[in-house]
Design a protein around this motif. Structure first.
Motif, mmCIF file in Angstrom:
data_model
loop_
_atom_site.group_PDB
_atom_site.id
_atom_site.type_symbol
_atom_site.label_atom_id
_atom_site.label_comp_id
_atom_site.label_asym_id
_atom_site.label_seq_id
_atom_site.Cartn_x
_atom_site.Cartn_y
_atom_site.Cartn_z
ATOM 1 N N ASP A 2 0.834 -1.198 0.000
ATOM 2 C CA ASP A 2 0.000 0.000 0.000
ATOM 3 C C ASP A 2 0.870 1.251 0.000
ATOM 4 O O ASP A 2 1.932 1.295 0.623
ATOM 5 C CB ASP A 2 -0.906 0.011 1.226
ATOM 6 C CG ASP A 2 -1.941 -1.097 1.197
ATOM 7 O OD1 ASP A 2 -2.275 -1.553 0.094
ATOM 8 O OD2 ASP A 2 -2.400 -1.501 2.283
ATOM 9 N N ARG A 60 -0.702 16.144 -8.330
ATOM 10 C CA ARG A 60 -1.608 15.521 -7.368
ATOM 11 C C ARG A 60 -0.816 14.873 -6.243
ATOM 12 O O ARG A 60 0.244 14.289 -6.476
ATOM 13 C CB ARG A 60 -2.473 14.451 -8.052
ATOM 14 C CG ARG A 60 -3.308 14.966 -9.205
ATOM 15 C CD ARG A 60 -4.357 13.944 -9.651
ATOM 16 N NE ARG A 60 -3.831 12.592 -9.780
ATOM 17 C CZ ARG A 60 -3.183 12.132 -10.844
ATOM 18 N NH1 ARG A 60 -2.960 12.936 -11.872
ATOM 19 N NH2 ARG A 60 -2.775 10.883 -10.880
ATOM 20 N N SER A 62 -1.370 12.421 -2.573
ATOM 21 C CA SER A 62 -2.261 11.657 -1.697
ATOM 22 C C SER A 62 -1.452 11.079 -0.550
ATOM 23 O O SER A 62 -0.259 10.788 -0.687
ATOM 24 C CB SER A 62 -2.974 10.533 -2.462
ATOM 25 O OG SER A 62 -2.044 9.554 -2.902
ATOM 26 N N PHE A 64 -1.860 8.009 2.336
ATOM 27 C CA PHE A 64 -2.658 6.821 2.643
ATOM 28 C C PHE A 64 -3.866 6.734 1.707
ATOM 29 O O PHE A 64 -4.969 6.383 2.113
ATOM 30 C CB PHE A 64 -3.106 6.819 4.105
ATOM 31 C CG PHE A 64 -1.998 6.515 5.074
ATOM 32 C CD1 PHE A 64 -1.507 5.227 5.223
ATOM 33 C CD2 PHE A 64 -1.444 7.530 5.834
ATOM 34 C CE1 PHE A 64 -0.484 4.950 6.119
ATOM 35 C CE2 PHE A 64 -0.421 7.267 6.734
ATOM 36 C CZ PHE A 64 0.065 5.967 6.873
ATOM 37 N N GLY A 65 -3.632 7.082 0.438
ATOM 38 C CA GLY A 65 -4.660 6.948 -0.582
ATOM 39 C C GLY A 65 -5.682 8.061 -0.629
ATOM 40 O O GLY A 65 -6.596 8.022 -1.462
ATOM 41 N N SER A 66 -5.550 9.067 0.236
ATOM 42 C CA SER A 66 -6.536 10.143 0.295
ATOM 43 C C SER A 66 -5.925 11.478 -0.103
ATOM 44 O O SER A 66 -4.854 11.855 0.388
ATOM 45 C CB SER A 66 -7.113 10.263 1.711
ATOM 46 O OG SER A 66 -7.950 11.396 1.811
ATOM 47 N N ALA A 67 -6.636 12.201 -0.965
ATOM 48 C CA ALA A 67 -6.194 13.549 -1.328
ATOM 49 C C ALA A 67 -6.577 14.566 -0.263
ATOM 50 O O ALA A 67 -6.108 15.702 -0.287
ATOM 51 C CB ALA A 67 -6.807 13.948 -2.672
ATOM 52 N N ARG A 68 -7.430 14.157 0.680
ATOM 53 C CA ARG A 68 -7.876 15.037 1.766
ATOM 54 C C ARG A 68 -7.562 14.410 3.123
ATOM 55 O O ARG A 68 -8.401 14.397 4.024
ATOM 56 C CB ARG A 68 -9.377 15.315 1.631
ATOM 57 C CG ARG A 68 -9.752 16.021 0.335
ATOM 58 C CD ARG A 68 -11.259 16.192 0.240
ATOM 59 N NE ARG A 68 -11.644 16.882 -0.985
ATOM 60 C CZ ARG A 68 -11.744 18.197 -1.101
ATOM 61 N NH1 ARG A 68 -11.495 18.963 -0.058
ATOM 62 N NH2 ARG A 68 -12.104 18.751 -2.245
ATOM 63 N N PHE A 69 -6.352 13.926 3.266
ATOM 64 C CA PHE A 69 -5.941 13.225 4.487
ATOM 65 C C PHE A 69 -6.020 14.163 5.690
ATOM 66 O O PHE A 69 -5.602 15.320 5.627
ATOM 67 C CB PHE A 69 -4.500 12.715 4.310
ATOM 68 C CG PHE A 69 -3.979 11.947 5.483
ATOM 69 C CD1 PHE A 69 -4.383 10.643 5.708
ATOM 70 C CD2 PHE A 69 -3.075 12.527 6.361
ATOM 71 C CE1 PHE A 69 -3.891 9.929 6.788
ATOM 72 C CE2 PHE A 69 -2.577 11.822 7.437
ATOM 73 C CZ PHE A 69 -2.991 10.517 7.654
ATOM 74 N N ARG A 70 -6.557 13.652 6.811
ATOM 75 C CA ARG A 70 -6.689 14.474 8.013
ATOM 76 C C ARG A 70 -6.180 13.778 9.279
ATOM 77 O O ARG A 70 -6.071 14.418 10.322
ATOM 78 C CB ARG A 70 -8.165 14.850 8.224
ATOM 79 C CG ARG A 70 -8.740 15.783 7.151
ATOM 80 C CD ARG A 70 -8.112 17.156 7.214
ATOM 81 N NE ARG A 70 -8.712 18.066 6.240
ATOM 82 C CZ ARG A 70 -8.256 18.225 5.009
ATOM 83 N NH1 ARG A 70 -7.200 17.516 4.595
ATOM 84 N NH2 ARG A 70 -8.836 19.062 4.170
ATOM 85 N N ASP A 71 -5.874 12.496 9.204
ATOM 86 C CA ASP A 71 -5.510 11.735 10.409
ATOM 87 C C ASP A 71 -4.026 11.912 10.713
ATOM 88 O O ASP A 71 -3.222 10.987 10.629
ATOM 89 C CB ASP A 71 -5.846 10.253 10.206
ATOM 90 C CG ASP A 71 -5.736 9.450 11.495
ATOM 91 O OD1 ASP A 71 -5.524 10.064 12.564
ATOM 92 O OD2 ASP A 71 -5.851 8.218 11.419
ATOM 93 N N TRP A 72 -3.626 13.137 11.093
ATOM 94 C CA TRP A 72 -2.210 13.466 11.234
ATOM 95 C C TRP A 72 -1.541 12.804 12.431
ATOM 96 O O TRP A 72 -0.319 12.821 12.548
ATOM 97 C CB TRP A 72 -2.042 14.985 11.287
ATOM 98 C CG TRP A 72 -2.453 15.627 9.999
ATOM 99 C CD1 TRP A 72 -3.547 16.394 9.774
ATOM 100 C CD2 TRP A 72 -1.796 15.495 8.733
ATOM 101 N NE1 TRP A 72 -3.618 16.772 8.452
ATOM 102 C CE2 TRP A 72 -2.552 16.237 7.787
ATOM 103 C CE3 TRP A 72 -0.640 14.824 8.306
ATOM 104 C CZ2 TRP A 72 -2.194 16.326 6.451
ATOM 105 C CZ3 TRP A 72 -0.281 14.911 6.964
ATOM 106 C CH2 TRP A 72 -1.054 15.653 6.056
#
Length: 258
Positions: A2, A60, A62, A64-72
């Motif tokens: 991953d 672009r 990403s 962890f696969g997200s362009a809007r990652f928030r889990d810092w």
């Protein structure tokens, strides 16, 4: 495997100047990646772009696969230096404990787990005896260890470190290598901005070498040449002044390392 970080055709412009030019980069879970190159090549900017600390002018990104990652809370970041200018003096324990903030609720006081994680992180970096000292009174190497302990206190899945060996003596470099080795064995992903590999070399899964904002090498760290290949070469020295790409190539080869 991953992907933890992905950057596609990434460009970064700062103060009207393009720093990164069309970067394509993928860092997989469990990898230990060395970002290398001369000062001014774009290594630190690349790290900040991966973290979203500087915006992409195009391309672009990403996490962890997200362009809007928030889990810092999943990512620990160790900058090059600790800013201790101004403000209220902070102790080593307070700085390290601040690494738990992303895991705390606004309404929850510091827990036993937070205190335990802070203690483990200080012990891992050998700074527990400095717990009550003001960080402003520490040496540069000691402050660097405090920054690393702060990141470890958050128990991140990913650790990003910008020049972690700069100004750190050989004994503490080896201690850091042992600490990171345990994290790697536990499946953590580590990204290291490095001028030199030193005792971290056995941990590196692959390197990415930048020059003038462009990736010029991927794969195993190139073999050292010149001064860095000499027996007994001292890897304990800061790199405070900008180092031109031409000088870096002359010392360590076209895409070498230092």
């Amino acid at each position: 495997m991953d992907a933890v970080f992905e950057l596609h055709d990434g460009h970064v412009r700062l103060d009207g100047r393009e720093i990164l030019h069309g970067i394509d980069l993928r860092i997989g879970a469990g990898e230990v990646v060395a970002l290398m190159g001369p000062n001014g090549s774009g290594k630190s900017t690349l790290v900040r772009a991966l973290l979203g600390l500087v915006p992409l002018s195009s391309g672009r990104r990403s996490v962890f696969g997200s362009a809007r990652f928030r889990d810092w809370a999943r990512i620990g970041y160790v900058p090059q230096r600790l800013d201790v200018g101004g403000g209220v003096p902070a102790t080593v324990r307070e700085i390290v404990a601040s690494g738990r903030i992303a895991r705390q609720s606004r309404f929850r006081p510091t827990s036993r787990a937070d205190r335990a994680a802070t203690g483990r992180a200080m012990a891992a970096l050998g700074v527990e005896h400095l717990a009550r000292q003001s960080v402003s009174h520490l040496s540069g190497g000691q402050q660097q260890r405090v920054l690393i302990a702060r990141a470890l206190a958050g128990e991140p899945d990913v650790l990003i470190m910008d020049e972690p060996l700069a100004g750190v003596d050989a004994e503490n470099q080896r201690a850091l290598a042992d600490t990171l080795s345990a994290l790697v064995a536990d499946g953590r992903t580590i990204v290291l901005v490095l001028h030199e590999l030193g005792p971290l070399e056995p941990l590196i899964t692959h390197s990415v070498v930048l020059e003038d904002g462009v990736i010029v090498h991927r794969g195993a760290p190139p073999e050292p040449t010149g001064e860095c290949a000499l027996p007994g070469h001292d890897h304990v020295h800061p790199h405070a002044e900008p180092e031109p790409a031409s000088l870096w190539r002359a010392r360590v080869g076209k895409t070498g390392r230092h």
